[in-house]
Design a protein around this motif. Structure first.
Motif, PDB file in Angstrom:
ATOM      1  N   GLY A 134       0.794  -1.217   0.000  1.00 54.16           N
ATOM      2  CA  GLY A 134       0.000   0.000   0.000  1.00 54.16           C
ATOM      3  C   GLY A 134       0.827   1.267   0.000  1.00 54.16           C
ATOM      4  O   GLY A 134       0.333   2.341   0.366  1.00 54.16           O
ATOM      5  N   ILE A 135       2.089   1.147  -0.402  1.00 57.43           N
ATOM      6  CA  ILE A 135       2.980   2.317  -0.488  1.00 57.43           C
ATOM      7  C   ILE A 135       3.430   2.442  -1.940  1.00 57.43           C
ATOM      8  O   ILE A 135       4.099   1.560  -2.465  1.00 57.43           O
ATOM      9  N   TRP A 136       3.042   3.508  -2.576  1.00 59.30           N
ATOM     10  CA  TRP A 136       3.384   3.699  -3.978  1.00 59.30           C
ATOM     11  C   TRP A 136       4.664   4.515  -4.134  1.00 59.30           C
ATOM     12  O   TRP A 136       4.971   5.371  -3.297  1.00 59.30           O
ATOM     13  N   THR A 137       5.378   4.218  -5.212  1.00 59.63           N
ATOM     14  CA  THR A 137       6.474   5.068  -5.659  1.00 59.63           C
ATOM     15  C   THR A 137       5.939   5.876  -6.828  1.00 59.63           C
ATOM     16  O   THR A 137       5.512   5.309  -7.841  1.00 59.63           O
ATOM     17  N   VAL A 138       5.921   7.189  -6.684  1.00 59.09           N
ATOM     18  CA  VAL A 138       5.325   8.081  -7.682  1.00 59.09           C
ATOM     19  C   VAL A 138       6.366   9.112  -8.114  1.00 59.09           C
ATOM     20  O   VAL A 138       6.960   9.786  -7.268  1.00 59.09           O
ATOM     21  N   ALA A 139       6.598   9.192  -9.420  1.00 54.50           N
ATOM     22  CA  ALA A 139       7.495  10.208  -9.973  1.00 54.50           C
ATOM     23  C   ALA A 139       6.655  11.332 -10.542  1.00 54.50           C
ATOM     24  O   ALA A 139       5.623  11.096 -11.169  1.00 54.50           O
ATOM     25  N   VAL A 140       7.091  12.547 -10.337  1.00 52.29           N
ATOM     26  CA  VAL A 140       6.330  13.707 -10.789  1.00 52.29           C
ATOM     27  C   VAL A 140       7.243  14.628 -11.591  1.00 52.29           C
ATOM     28  O   VAL A 140       8.429  14.774 -11.286  1.00 52.29           O
ATOM     29  N   ASP A 141       6.669  15.220 -12.638  1.00 48.21           N
ATOM     30  CA  ASP A 141       7.434  16.169 -13.452  1.00 48.21           C
ATOM     31  C   ASP A 141       6.473  17.138 -14.118  1.00 48.21           C
ATOM     32  O   ASP A 141       5.312  16.789 -14.381  1.00 48.21           O
ATOM     33  N   GLU A 142       6.961  18.332 -14.398  1.00 53.34           N
ATOM     34  CA  GLU A 142       6.132  19.358 -15.029  1.00 53.34           C
ATOM     35  C   GLU A 142       6.503  19.558 -16.490  1.00 53.34           C
ATOM     36  O   GLU A 142       7.646  19.332 -16.898  1.00 53.34           O
ATOM     37  N   VAL A 143       5.505  19.991 -17.255  1.00 50.50           N
ATOM     38  CA  VAL A 143       5.735  20.572 -18.575  1.00 50.50           C
ATOM     39  C   VAL A 143       5.352  22.040 -18.408  1.00 50.50           C
ATOM     40  O   VAL A 143       4.190  22.413 -18.562  1.00 50.50           O
ATOM     41  N   PRO A 144       6.319  22.902 -18.067  1.00 58.00           N
ATOM     42  CA  PRO A 144       5.965  24.289 -17.739  1.00 58.00           C
ATOM     43  C   PRO A 144       5.777  25.139 -18.986  1.00 58.00           C
ATOM     44  O   PRO A 144       6.456  24.975 -19.995  1.00 58.00           O
ATOM     45  N   ASN A 145       4.834  26.044 -18.892  1.00 61.40           N
ATOM     46  CA  ASN A 145       4.627  27.056 -19.937  1.00 61.40           C
ATOM     47  C   ASN A 145       4.519  26.444 -21.337  1.00 61.40           C
ATOM     48  O   ASN A 145       5.134  26.933 -22.287  1.00 61.40           O
ATOM     49  N   TYR A 146       3.727  25.382 -21.456  1.00 60.58           N
ATOM     50  CA  TYR A 146       3.522  24.769 -22.768  1.00 60.58           C
ATOM     51  C   TYR A 146       2.701  25.724 -23.635  1.00 60.58           C
ATOM     52  O   TYR A 146       1.627  26.165 -23.243  1.00 60.58           O
ATOM     53  N   GLN A 147       3.212  26.042 -24.814  1.00 60.85           N
ATOM     54  CA  GLN A 147       2.536  26.994 -25.684  1.00 60.85           C
ATOM     55  C   GLN A 147       1.358  26.343 -26.411  1.00 60.85           C
ATOM     56  O   GLN A 147       1.529  25.323 -27.084  1.00 60.85           O
ATOM     57  N   VAL A 148       0.199  26.926 -26.251  1.00 61.58           N
ATOM     58  CA  VAL A 148      -1.001  26.436 -26.929  1.00 61.58           C
ATOM     59  C   VAL A 148      -1.071  27.126 -28.294  1.00 61.58           C
ATOM     60  O   VAL A 148      -1.301  28.334 -28.372  1.00 61.58           O
ATOM     61  N   LEU A 149      -0.880  26.350 -29.349  1.00 63.39           N
ATOM     62  CA  LEU A 149      -0.810  26.898 -30.703  1.00 63.39           C
ATOM     63  C   LEU A 149      -1.953  26.382 -31.562  1.00 63.39           C
ATOM     64  O   LEU A 149      -2.334  25.210 -31.449  1.00 63.39           O
ATOM     65  N   GLU A 150      -2.455  27.251 -32.380  1.00 60.51           N
ATOM     66  CA  GLU A 150      -3.483  26.883 -33.359  1.00 60.51           C
ATOM     67  C   GLU A 150      -2.901  27.051 -34.755  1.00 60.51           C
ATOM     68  O   GLU A 150      -2.404  28.121 -35.107  1.00 60.51           O
ATOM     69  N   ARG A 151      -2.949  25.974 -35.533  1.00 66.92           N
ATOM     70  CA  ARG A 151      -2.488  26.016 -36.921  1.00 66.92           C
ATOM     71  C   ARG A 151      -3.667  25.671 -37.828  1.00 66.92           C
ATOM     72  O   ARG A 151      -4.265  24.605 -37.682  1.00 66.92           O
ATOM     73  N   ASP A 152      -3.986  26.572 -38.729  1.00 66.59           N
ATOM     74  CA  ASP A 152      -5.141  26.360 -39.601  1.00 66.59           C
ATOM     75  C   ASP A 152      -4.794  26.905 -40.986  1.00 66.59           C
ATOM     76  O   ASP A 152      -4.368  28.062 -41.127  1.00 66.59           O
TER      77      ASP A 152
END
Length: 296
Positions: A107-125
């Motif tokens: 009942g003890i998990w090993t959890v790794a955490v990481d961020e994707v900071p400031n991901y640019q939201v782009l629209e291509r059309d």
């Protein structure tokens, strides 16, 4: 002086070796100010140096390809600090990976955490979908719709993931997501939390939160400049490949909705424990060897 652009010629082993040797030199060694070789530059220099009467850039590329040499490419890397703290932190992280399945049964998990900071939201059309004989084509120009901070949790023992969107990348919002994670998994006996040394992870505010948890959170930090020890980086790559790469979103809200909806699908289709062969034994051998080289 002219270069050969016609049919490929045969070059004996000695000439091929000399061209490879030339490609391994810095251009400054030949009195040039260019920062790196191209196949055209190498072909020209080979003729100047008398290595060949004539040779085409295409032939140069073929010769270099045969020895897996790519002087036109580069990749950034960051030197790991090999000190006592590296060894101590690496040992704790690698122990968690090795014991993840056994701990999960308790009942003890090993959890790794990481961020994707400031991901640019782009629209291509527009985007032209792939057709027989034609690859997908995307409009070069794009519209920006702001940035989003994405936080990924990886359960080491089964490869499952959870995702959160942080309004801001700081300790306050990091703690908020840690609290939400604990609420979702209140039946667990604890979590070994693998993370890098980002300021939001090491702040006094975050430490105070952990100290109030009566040992439920057991933070483990990757060594400085060694975030590659964090398996969550593998998740960032895998999730990004399937769900972020080549995407186009009409708004920041649409992107967030997409990311949150994608996590369950990732777990159904792709999740599995990542293959991890770097044990503590291998790390200690590597550390002893390279630390000795640095101190020599």
């Amino acid at each position: 002086m002219t270069l050969a652009w016609d049919a490929p010629r045969h070059f004996p082993p000695l000439q091929r070796a000399q061209i490879v040797e030339l490609a391994c030199l810095e251009p400054v060694a030949e009195g040039l100010h260019i920062t790196h070789w191209t196949s055209k530059d190498l072909a020209r220099q080979a003729v100047v140096n008398g290595l060949a009467d004539a040779i085409s850039p295409r032939t140069v590329r073929r010769i270099l390809h045969d020895v897996d040499l790519q002087p036109h490419r580069t990749r950034y890397w960051r030197t790991t600090r090999l000190d006592a703290q590296f060894k101590e932190r690496a040992e704790k992280v690698l122990w968690c990976y090795a014991q993840a399945e056994r701990l999960a049964r308790q009942g003890i998990w090993t959890v790794a955490v990481d961020e994707v900071p400031n991901y640019q939201v782009l629209e291509r059309d527009p985007i032209r979908q792939a057709l027989p004989g034609s690859i997908e084509q995307q409009e070069f120009e794009y519209t920006r719709h702001g940035t989003v901070n994405v936080l990924l949790f990886l359960m080491i023992h089964n490869g499952q993931m959870e995702v959160a969107v942080e309004a801001k990348k700081d300790a306050t919002h990091y703690i908020r997501e840690l609290k939400a994670f604990r609420r979702r998994h209140r039946g667990l006996n604890g979590v070994f939390l693998i993370q890098d040394g980002d300021p939001s992870h090491t702040s006094g505010e975050t430490e105070a939160y952990w100290s109030q948890g009566r040992g439920w959170w057991r933070p483990r930090f990757t060594p400085a400049h060694a975030s590659w020890l964090n398996q969550a980086e593998l998740l960032v790559g895998a999730f990004g490949y399937h769900y972020l790469k080549r995407g186009s979103w009409r708004s920041r809200e649409e992107f967030i909705e997409h990311v949150l909806a994608s996590a369950p699908e990732y777990n159904r289709r792709y999740a599995h424990p990542f293959t991890w062969t770097w044990t503590n034994h291998k790390m200690r051998e590597w550390f002893t060897k390279h630390a000795a080289e640095i101190l020599a």
